[in-house]
Design a protein around this motif. Structure first.
Motif, PDB file in Angstrom:
ATOM      1  N   ARG A 189     -36.385  50.579 -24.281  1.00  0.00           N
ATOM      2  CA  ARG A 189     -36.024  49.245 -23.793  1.00  0.00           C
ATOM      3  C   ARG A 189     -36.691  48.194 -24.670  1.00  0.00           C
ATOM      4  NH1 ARG A 189     -38.730  46.821 -18.432  1.00  0.00           N
ATOM      5  NH2 ARG A 189     -40.506  47.173 -19.792  1.00  0.00           N
ATOM      6  N   LYS A 190     -35.876  47.318 -25.234  1.00  0.00           N
ATOM      7  CA  LYS A 190     -36.426  46.191 -25.992  1.00  0.00           C
ATOM      8  C   LYS A 190     -35.657  44.960 -25.557  1.00  0.00           C
ATOM      9  CE  LYS A 190     -39.461  48.325 -28.585  1.00  0.00           C
ATOM     10  NZ  LYS A 190     -39.940  49.156 -27.487  1.00  0.00           N
ATOM     11  N   SER A 191     -36.385  43.999 -24.988  1.00  0.00           N
ATOM     12  CA  SER A 191     -35.731  42.816 -24.401  1.00  0.00           C
ATOM     13  C   SER A 191     -35.753  41.630 -25.354  1.00  0.00           C
ATOM     14  CB  SER A 191     -36.456  42.429 -23.119  1.00  0.00           C
ATOM     15  OG  SER A 191     -36.511  43.524 -22.248  1.00  0.00           O
ATOM     16  N   TYR A 192     -34.673  40.882 -25.365  1.00  0.00           N
ATOM     17  CA  TYR A 192     -34.571  39.682 -26.219  1.00  0.00           C
ATOM     18  C   TYR A 192     -33.862  38.583 -25.431  1.00  0.00           C
ATOM     19  CZ  TYR A 192     -35.525  42.839 -30.110  1.00  0.00           C
ATOM     20  OH  TYR A 192     -36.108  43.764 -30.943  1.00  0.00           O
ATOM     21  N   ALA A 193     -34.229  37.336 -25.692  1.00  0.00           N
ATOM     22  CA  ALA A 193     -33.554  36.206 -25.028  1.00  0.00           C
ATOM     23  C   ALA A 193     -32.053  36.336 -25.264  1.00  0.00           C
ATOM     24  CB  ALA A 193     -34.076  34.881 -25.571  1.00  0.00           C
ATOM     25  N   GLY A 194     -31.287  36.281 -24.190  1.00  0.00           N
ATOM     26  CA  GLY A 194     -29.834  36.350 -24.305  1.00  0.00           C
ATOM     27  C   GLY A 194     -29.315  37.713 -24.730  1.00  0.00           C
ATOM     28  N   VAL A 411     -44.446  35.228 -34.078  1.00  0.00           N
ATOM     29  CA  VAL A 411     -43.943  34.104 -33.275  1.00  0.00           C
ATOM     30  C   VAL A 411     -42.858  33.354 -34.045  1.00  0.00           C
ATOM     31  CG1 VAL A 411     -44.595  31.854 -32.320  1.00  0.00           C
ATOM     32  CG2 VAL A 411     -46.043  33.839 -31.907  1.00  0.00           C
ATOM     33  N   GLU A 412     -43.062  33.227 -35.353  1.00  0.00           N
ATOM     34  CA  GLU A 412     -42.132  32.439 -36.166  1.00  0.00           C
ATOM     35  C   GLU A 412     -40.729  33.055 -36.170  1.00  0.00           C
ATOM     36  OE1 GLU A 412     -45.066  33.591 -37.127  1.00  0.00           O
ATOM     37  OE2 GLU A 412     -46.262  31.767 -37.197  1.00  0.00           O
ATOM     38  N   GLN A 413     -40.675  34.404 -36.316  1.00  0.00           N
ATOM     39  CA  GLN A 413     -39.362  35.053 -36.411  1.00  0.00           C
ATOM     40  C   GLN A 413     -38.595  35.026 -35.097  1.00  0.00           C
ATOM     41  OE1 GLN A 413     -40.245  38.926 -37.961  1.00  0.00           O
ATOM     42  NE2 GLN A 413     -39.889  38.307 -40.072  1.00  0.00           N
ATOM     43  N   ASN A 414     -39.318  35.036 -33.986  1.00  0.00           N
ATOM     44  CA  ASN A 414     -38.639  35.077 -32.688  1.00  0.00           C
ATOM     45  C   ASN A 414     -39.002  33.837 -31.875  1.00  0.00           C
ATOM     46  OD1 ASN A 414     -39.137  37.973 -33.634  1.00  0.00           O
ATOM     47  ND2 ASN A 414     -37.505  38.195 -32.126  1.00  0.00           N
ATOM     48  N   ALA A 415     -39.022  32.705 -32.553  1.00  0.00           N
ATOM     49  CA  ALA A 415     -39.452  31.465 -31.908  1.00  0.00           C
ATOM     50  C   ALA A 415     -38.617  31.143 -30.672  1.00  0.00           C
ATOM     51  CB  ALA A 415     -39.373  30.319 -32.908  1.00  0.00           C
ATOM     52  N   ILE A 416     -37.312  31.470 -30.715  1.00  0.00           N
ATOM     53  CA  ILE A 416     -36.464  31.118 -29.565  1.00  0.00           C
ATOM     54  C   ILE A 416     -36.920  31.847 -28.293  1.00  0.00           C
ATOM     55  CG2 ILE A 416     -34.666  32.807 -30.216  1.00  0.00           C
ATOM     56  CD1 ILE A 416     -32.659  30.962 -28.842  1.00  0.00           C
ATOM     57  N   VAL A 420     -38.105  29.742 -25.048  1.00  0.00           N
ATOM     58  CA  VAL A 420     -37.437  29.883 -23.741  1.00  0.00           C
ATOM     59  C   VAL A 420     -38.486  30.239 -22.677  1.00  0.00           C
ATOM     60  CG1 VAL A 420     -35.784  31.281 -22.405  1.00  0.00           C
ATOM     61  CG2 VAL A 420     -35.155  30.463 -24.674  1.00  0.00           C
ATOM     62  N   GLY A 421     -39.420  31.106 -23.029  1.00  0.00           N
ATOM     63  CA  GLY A 421     -40.483  31.495 -22.090  1.00  0.00           C
ATOM     64  C   GLY A 421     -41.330  30.304 -21.670  1.00  0.00           C
ATOM     65  N   ILE A 422     -41.741  29.502 -22.640  1.00  0.00           N
ATOM     66  CA  ILE A 422     -42.576  28.330 -22.311  1.00  0.00           C
ATOM     67  C   ILE A 422     -41.759  27.302 -21.525  1.00  0.00           C
ATOM     68  CG2 ILE A 422     -43.885  26.392 -23.311  1.00  0.00           C
ATOM     69  CD1 ILE A 422     -45.391  29.078 -23.362  1.00  0.00           C
ATOM     70  N   MET A 423     -40.485  27.195 -21.857  1.00  0.00           N
ATOM     71  CA  MET A 423     -39.614  26.284 -21.098  1.00  0.00           C
ATOM     72  C   MET A 423     -39.548  26.718 -19.619  1.00  0.00           C
ATOM     73  SD  MET A 423     -35.581  25.641 -21.767  1.00  0.00           S
ATOM     74  CE  MET A 423     -35.029  27.042 -20.820  1.00  0.00           C
ATOM     75  N   ILE A 424     -39.380  28.012 -19.393  1.00  0.00           N
ATOM     76  CA  ILE A 424     -39.321  28.536 -18.019  1.00  0.00           C
ATOM     77  C   ILE A 424     -40.645  28.265 -17.295  1.00  0.00           C
ATOM     78  CG2 ILE A 424     -39.273  30.694 -16.681  1.00  0.00           C
ATOM     79  CD1 ILE A 424     -37.189  31.710 -18.801  1.00  0.00           C
ATOM     80  N   PHE A 425     -41.754  28.501 -17.994  1.00  0.00           N
ATOM     81  CA  PHE A 425     -43.059  28.303 -17.355  1.00  0.00           C
ATOM     82  C   PHE A 425     -43.462  26.840 -17.242  1.00  0.00           C
ATOM     83  CE2 PHE A 425     -45.200  31.985 -15.769  1.00  0.00           C
ATOM     84  CZ  PHE A 425     -44.319  32.988 -16.131  1.00  0.00           C
ATOM     85  N   THR A 426     -42.791  25.995 -18.003  1.00  0.00           N
ATOM     86  CA  THR A 426     -43.025  24.561 -17.799  1.00  0.00           C
ATOM     87  C   THR A 426     -42.510  24.195 -16.410  1.00  0.00           C
ATOM     88  OG1 THR A 426     -42.850  24.150 -20.150  1.00  0.00           O
ATOM     89  CG2 THR A 426     -42.498  22.253 -18.711  1.00  0.00           C
ATOM     90  N   GLY A 427     -41.347  24.739 -16.037  1.00  0.00           N
ATOM     91  CA  GLY A 427     -40.796  24.498 -14.706  1.00  0.00           C
ATOM     92  C   GLY A 427     -41.611  25.172 -13.609  1.00  0.00           C
ATOM     93  N   LEU A 428     -42.074  26.400 -13.878  1.00  0.00           N
ATOM     94  CA  LEU A 428     -42.769  27.158 -12.833  1.00  0.00           C
ATOM     95  C   LEU A 428     -44.208  26.691 -12.630  1.00  0.00           C
ATOM     96  CD1 LEU A 428     -41.693  30.850 -13.643  1.00  0.00           C
ATOM     97  CD2 LEU A 428     -40.993  29.486 -11.677  1.00  0.00           C
ATOM     98  N   ASN A 429     -44.945  26.493 -13.725  1.00  0.00           N
ATOM     99  CA  ASN A 429     -46.386  26.251 -13.625  1.00  0.00           C
ATOM    100  C   ASN A 429     -46.849  24.936 -14.242  1.00  0.00           C
ATOM    101  OD1 ASN A 429     -46.444  28.810 -12.599  1.00  0.00           O
ATOM    102  ND2 ASN A 429     -48.015  29.593 -13.981  1.00  0.00           N
ATOM    103  N   ILE A 430     -46.490  24.712 -15.500  1.00  0.00           N
ATOM    104  CA  ILE A 430     -47.110  23.636 -16.284  1.00  0.00           C
ATOM    105  C   ILE A 430     -46.885  22.265 -15.637  1.00  0.00           C
ATOM    106  CG2 ILE A 430     -47.033  22.441 -18.540  1.00  0.00           C
ATOM    107  CD1 ILE A 430     -46.658  25.237 -19.832  1.00  0.00           C
ATOM    108  N   LYS A 431     -45.690  22.050 -15.098  1.00  0.00           N
ATOM    109  CA  LYS A 431     -45.403  20.770 -14.443  1.00  0.00           C
ATOM    110  C   LYS A 431     -46.340  20.507 -13.272  1.00  0.00           C
ATOM    111  CE  LYS A 431     -40.575  19.706 -15.311  1.00  0.00           C
ATOM    112  NZ  LYS A 431     -39.222  19.881 -14.790  1.00  0.00           N
ATOM    113  N   ARG A 432     -46.854  21.580 -12.682  1.00  0.00           N
ATOM    114  CA  ARG A 432     -47.765  21.432 -11.533  1.00  0.00           C
ATOM    115  C   ARG A 432     -49.220  21.468 -11.973  1.00  0.00           C
ATOM    116  NH1 ARG A 432     -47.659  25.436  -7.628  1.00  0.00           N
ATOM    117  NH2 ARG A 432     -47.339  27.013  -9.228  1.00  0.00           N
TER     118      ARG A 432
END
Ligand code: ZN
Length: 510
Positions: A189-194, A411-416, A420-432
């Motif tokens: 199993r190898k997971s990738y955005a989208g 990080v550079e090669q798979n920046a997306i 996406v991960g930080i975007m999700i956690f901005t909604g879940l945690n960082i905003k609070r």
């Protein structure tokens, strides 16, 4: 103790509804949920493995509860931070309610500076993850008796290796062990955005597998006429298709399927172009409805490749086999697949159909799992991941919405994937004001000289790259990291080798 998390989920849901949900969306979701609840009251499906469902649910519940009680317990601890005996009280509560020995370097000196609650929160998440991983490797809670015969089964379907790439979304992290009920050790199993997997990485794996077959007859001899099966798994939300689908494809299920399909074809073409002499692989495209874990498997066309528009839905199979005899299940499901697409009945696709039938059969248990324990539709239909997992590894994470994966070497090669991960956690945690906990991980083979040292250097390098990519969040302590490595040849648990919550480390407020 769970009330805080539920309240938090409610607050997040509210925040989302203000932004994107319309009255029509909500009404549609209510109709959807009500319909499922009405169906739920009937008995389980005759093909459902109820005992396995109970065991899987017990594991999921207690694992997530350990993460979900962190926030309410820390809120309680925060009340005492100006008391004279704060450290003693905090330790008592930590031991009693979290079963954790809290780190003294984060509890001391609170009379001078405010308690760094964000860092303490991340430390607790990391420590809980470590306990979770230790249990996974020592107790093997997801191992099944039937795992031993699995390789024989896939070979009877005409395959020697299964290589799955689901989307990195945490709502698909349980794809192998829960949704498809396959042994996690039997599937790469190898997971990738989208589900936009790295074609070169899969190509490299294919070469490795075929070389082992030639040189060592592992998992079977190269003379056996079996093939390498590559599957991509995309997702969508039937109740809120425009909001809760795949973030990497703008919540568009058609684009998600097309994107995954384009990578599958590129990989197949890559194998054929690089290694002629009939070298090829089989492809599979699977969609998951993240509301209820119902899968759809795209039927093979006359060439044997997944047809983007023609698929069989597990809910149809569930309904059609409602009164089936378990002994006839494989035949009945295979017939349903054949009815769906006449091209499929050719000899060429026989093994593939057998494997599809098994996946659809297994998914019936998961459909009942969601019906029985979650009223037919998860309450957390959106993101509720507890941490980000970045790097290589994470075999132990087989639970839904626990982890957002970013499978990467740099990080550079798979920046997306990272963004996406930080975007999700901005909604879940960082905003609070809570940090995004990021577990940076690199698995290595201990039988290769120097591999551990290179893995440690790798996680340190990934941490530096994260700090450079998100300087503001790092400076504000809103990204916290734990660095771990694991010898995957030895089947040991993880080893913590550093991180921002360790004494004297960077990545937080000082
Ligand atoms: Zn996705």
């Amino acid at each position: 103790m769970l009330a805080g998390r539920q309240k938090r989920a409610g607050q997040l849901g509210q925040a989302r509804s203000n932004r994107v949900r319309t009255a029509a969306d909500v009404a549609r979701r209510q109709r959807f949920a009500t319909g499922n609840v009405a169906r739920l009251r009937s008995d389980s499906h005759p093909l459902t493995n109820a005992a396995e469902n109970d065991a899987l649910h017990a594991y999921e519940s207690r694992s997530k509860a350990a993460f979900d009680k962190i926030e309410p317990v820390l809120k309680e601890i925060a009340q005492y931070q100006h008391d004279n005996n704060f450290v003693v009280k905090a330790q008592e509560l930590g031991r009693l309610l979290l079963s954790l020995e809290l780190p003294s370097h984060l509890l001391e000196n609170t009379w001078i500076a405010p308690l760094d609650m964000g860092k303490l929160y991340a430390w607790c998440v990391f420590e809980t993850f470590q306990l979770f991983a230790d249990e996974f490797y020592s107790e093997k809670p997801l191992a099944q008796k039937s795992d031993a015969g699995f390789q024989g089964f896939i070979e009877s379907c005409g395959f020697h290796t299964l290589d799955f790439s689901p989307c990195a979304d945490g709502r698909l992290a349980h794809t192998i062990s829960y949704v498809l009920r396959l042994p996690y050790k039997g599937v790469r199993r190898k997971s990738y955005a989208g589900a936009m997997f790295d074609v070169e990485d899969s190509l490299q794996k294919w070469v490795e597998v075929e070389h082992k077959r030639l040189s060592e007859s592992i998992p079977n001899s190269a003379s056996e006429p079996t093939r390498y099966l590559k599957a991509a798994v995309y997702h969508y939300s039937s109740s809120l298709p425009d909001q809760e689908g795949c973030a990497a494809h703008g919540s568009d299920a058609v684009k998600a399927a097309e994107g995954a399909m384009s990578r599958l074809l590129a990989f197949q073409q890559g194998v054929q172009n690089s290694f002629c002499c009939g070298a090829s692989i089989d492809l599979m495209l699977i969609g998951i409805d993240t509301d209820n874990d119902v899968i759809r498997i795209h039927c093979p066309d006359t060439n044997g490749n997944p047809d983007g528009e023609n698929y069989i839905d597990a809910q149809e199979v569930y309904d059609a086999t409602r009164h089936a005899n378990p002994g006839d299940s494989e035949r009945v499901i295979s017939e349903l697949i054949a009815q769906k697409n006449p091209a499929i009945s050719s000899e060429f696709n026989k093994g593939l159909v057998k494997f599809m039938a098994r996946l659809l059969f297994n998914n019936i248990s998961q459909i009942d799992y969601v019906r029985n324990y979650f009223n037919g539709c998860y309450s957390d239909i959106g993101h509720q991941e507890r941490f980000i997992g970045m790097g290589i590894g994470f075999e132990e994470v087989q639970l839904r919405n626990l982890t957002y994966f970013a499978y990467l070497k740099t990080v550079e090669q798979n920046a997306i994937d990272v963004d996406v991960g930080i975007m999700i956690f901005t909604g879940l945690n960082i905003k609070r004001g809570l940090p995004a906990p990021v577990v940076i991980r690199y698995d290595y083979h201990g039988n290769v000289p120097g591999a551990r040292a290179r893995a440690v250097a790798k996680v340190e390098c990934l941490q530096q790259a994260m700090m450079a990519r998100f300087p503001q969040q790092t400076q504000q302590g809103l990204i916290q990291t734990m660095l771990v490595v694991r010898d995957c040849s030895a089947d040991n648990s993880i080893e913590v080798v550093g991180g921002s919550t360790q004494p004297g480390e960077v990545g937080g407020r000082h």
